[in-house]
Design an enzyme around this catalytic site. Structure first.
Site, mmCIF file in Angstrom:
data_model
loop_
_atom_site.group_PDB
_atom_site.id
_atom_site.type_symbol
_atom_site.label_atom_id
_atom_site.label_comp_id
_atom_site.label_asym_id
_atom_site.label_seq_id
_atom_site.Cartn_x
_atom_site.Cartn_y
_atom_site.Cartn_z
ATOM 1 N N HIS A 280 16.915 -10.270 30.593
ATOM 2 C CA HIS A 280 16.675 -10.057 29.162
ATOM 3 C C HIS A 280 17.289 -8.739 28.677
ATOM 4 O O HIS A 280 16.644 -7.950 27.988
ATOM 5 C CB HIS A 280 15.177 -10.101 28.862
ATOM 6 N N ASN A 422 11.575 2.706 24.599
ATOM 7 C CA ASN A 422 11.610 3.961 25.355
ATOM 8 C C ASN A 422 11.914 3.659 26.825
ATOM 9 O O ASN A 422 11.287 2.788 27.416
ATOM 10 C CB ASN A 422 10.265 4.675 25.248
ATOM 11 N N HIS A 528 18.284 0.653 21.075
ATOM 12 C CA HIS A 528 17.295 -0.194 20.420
ATOM 13 C C HIS A 528 17.762 -1.636 20.332
ATOM 14 O O HIS A 528 18.929 -1.916 20.523
ATOM 15 C CB HIS A 528 17.001 0.333 19.013
#
Length: 528
Positions: A280, A422, A528
């Site tokens: 993923h 994070n 991100h």
């Protein structure tokens, strides 16, 4: 618009001669008059075809090193004239303009010229002017005129001429026109993107172009349509790889394989074998080793559970021993610069496994644009190619890291660039031993990575998790000391982070109290 329109006269001017002679012969077989220029005319004549030079039609020779040859009213009038408009027909007759019913043009190889690193002047000379002008004229008048810009469409034109007695259907002409406009748009995109880089500009207008490589069964989920496009840069990776076996790659396969290959390309083959396992889009194991099978095994041991059904990327040629090891669990895709005969034989028994070879690694330092769509627009930024060396590090604790800790810290920092924020990465002896990704709290990422290491230790029957004696990388600063304390409790002995928090002094004090070494990079790696 007529349903069918005859093709009586064609203009062919191509840089790619693939299929040209076959097309020319098919057109001649239907009595089509052939107009051409330069090398295209030469190739057709050498095949025994009767060809008229465009210069003979326009009354002007090719001039200015070929820059001016088709930019003439006789050419564009022949393309743009509406055959059912009396005024247009009268103008054609008055000015001796013959209709042109088919234009076959592929453009100067601008993208390939840029890709090979040509000098500025050579790149400029490979900006096609007459070609796009003819394409756009013909495409606008697709009610009567056919325009072909891809060799892949030659067969469709030939088939229609055969089926319809030298005529083409409106449906074909409309589809060809759409393809033509997309081609000129992509071409102009390539030129404007290159020019923006030359002047170091943030363009007022930004466009992106691509060529369909694969229609996908669906996107991230079955209810989403999707397709895969290439950008023409020919950068080694999933877009240019050779697939040796297995079914078609899915949307998620392509996305994850790209993530895996980009990560492993950070490790030059000269530095030894390296392996990255992705699930993923996040790494669940990254390692180096004395051999490729050792690198794979060490990466696998970071998180054996998540590696199931994952993507494996290698920085060197896949060998038979490594292929045997990989075959021990279900793997979706393996991508590597190459694969030897033994590896190919091993994977041939795994029909569902896709094997891709790239004939090289991606240039991890190459300038690229990263694009993300948002509502009403899109964000554009440079790809993160930031690197840190030992000389860039600032030791901020009383204890400086040892040489081994420094090596592991830099390894962990490299991996951190490819983990969703994070991001927390535990590394020991050149291998990840815990990865925490994508959490809203940095301390949660620290805990998750440590917990996964504990779970693996129990599953492998180890006396203690491999985080004991490890180092830790954080993609951004620790806003509080709690994340650092959690890492110390997991057994970490050194940390690498950007620094820059309002509480840096508090975090440094906590590191000193725990006897940890810590270095600041002055650079962060949000992803991100």
């Amino acid at each position: 618009m007529p349903d069918f329109a005859p093709v009586k006269r064609a203009l062919l001017s191509v840089s790619d001669k693939t299929g040209l002679v076959e097309l020319g012969k098919a057109l001649a077989g239907h009595g089509v008059e052939l107009l051409s220029t330069g090398g295209t005319a030469k190739a057709l004549r050498e095949a025994g075809l009767d060809v008229k030079d465009v210069a003979e039609v326009t009354g002007f020779p090719e001039m200015m090193d070929g820059r001016v040859k088709t930019l003439h009213p006789v050419v564009h009038g022949g393309l743009l004239a509406l055959r059912d408009n009396d005024d247009h027909v009268a103008a054609m007759n008055e000015h001796n303009i013959g209709g042109i019913d088919l234009v076959v043009v592929n453009l100067y190889p601008f993208e390939a010229t840029v890709a090979k690193g040509a000098e500025y002047a050579e790149v400029i000379e490979n900006i096609d002017i007459g070609g796009p002008a003819m394409i756009r004229s013909a495409a606008k008048n697709h009610g009567f005129v056919n325009v072909v810009v891809d060799t892949e469409d030659y067969g469709a034109v030939i088939a229609e001429l055969e089926a319809n007695g030298g005529q083409t259907s409106y449906a074909l002409r409309q589809r060809l026109a759409q393809t033509a406009y997309a081609r000129t748009a992509a071409y102009d995109t390539a030129v404007s993107t290159w020019m923006a880089a030359q002047v170091d500009a943030t363009p007022r207008r930004r466009t992106f172009g691509g060529t369909l490589a694969q229609s996908l069964r669906y996107g991230e989920n079955p209810h989403q349509q999707a397709a895969f496009y290439t950008d023409g840069t020919n950068r080694p990776g999933v877009a240019t790889a050779q697939q040796h076996q297995g079914k078609e790659l899915s949307y998620n396969n392509i996305n994850d394989t790209d993530a895996a290959f980009e990560l492993v390309s950070e490790f030059a083959p000269a530095g030894g074998p390296a392996c990255a396992i992705i699930k993923h889009a996040n790494p669940c194991g990254v390692a180096t080793g004395a051999t490729m099978v050792e690198a794979y095994t060490r990466a696998f041991d970071c998180d054996r559970t998540s590696a199931f059904g994952g993507i494996i990327a290698l920085n060197q040629t896949l060998d038979g021993e490594t292929a045997e090891a990989i075959s021990g669990i279900f793997t979706e895709v393996v991508i590597a610069p190459g694969a030897d005969a033994d590896a190919l034989a091993v994977f041939a028994k795994k029909k569902n496994l896709r094997l891709l070879t790239t004939d090289g690694l991606a240039n991890a330092d190459a300038a690229q644009l990263a694009v993300r769509q948002v509502s009403g627009g899109f964000l554009v930024q440079d790809k993160d190619v930031g690197r840190i060396t030992r000389d860039d590090l600032k030791v901020v604790t009383k204890r400086a890291p040892s040489d081994q800790e420094l090596s592991d810290l830099l390894f962990a920092w490299t991996v951190a660039k490819h983990v969703k924020s994070n991001a927390i990465i535990y590394v020991k002896d050149g291998a990840t031993v815990g990865v925490g990704a994508g959490q809203m709290s940095r301390v949660d990422s620290t805990r998750i990575a440590a917990r996964k290491a504990q779970d693996m230790a129990e599953a492998m029957g180890l006396p203690a998790p491999l985080t004991q004696g490890s180092v830790v990388a954080s993609d951004a600063f620790f806003p509080f000391a709690d994340g650092l304390i959690t890492a110390a409790e997991a057994g970490a002995t050194a940390l690498i982070q950007p620094g820059g928090s309002m509480r840096d002094d508090e975090v440094i004090a906590a590191a000193d109290e725990a006897g940890l070494a810590m270095v600041f990079t002055g650079m962060r790696h949000f992803r991100h």
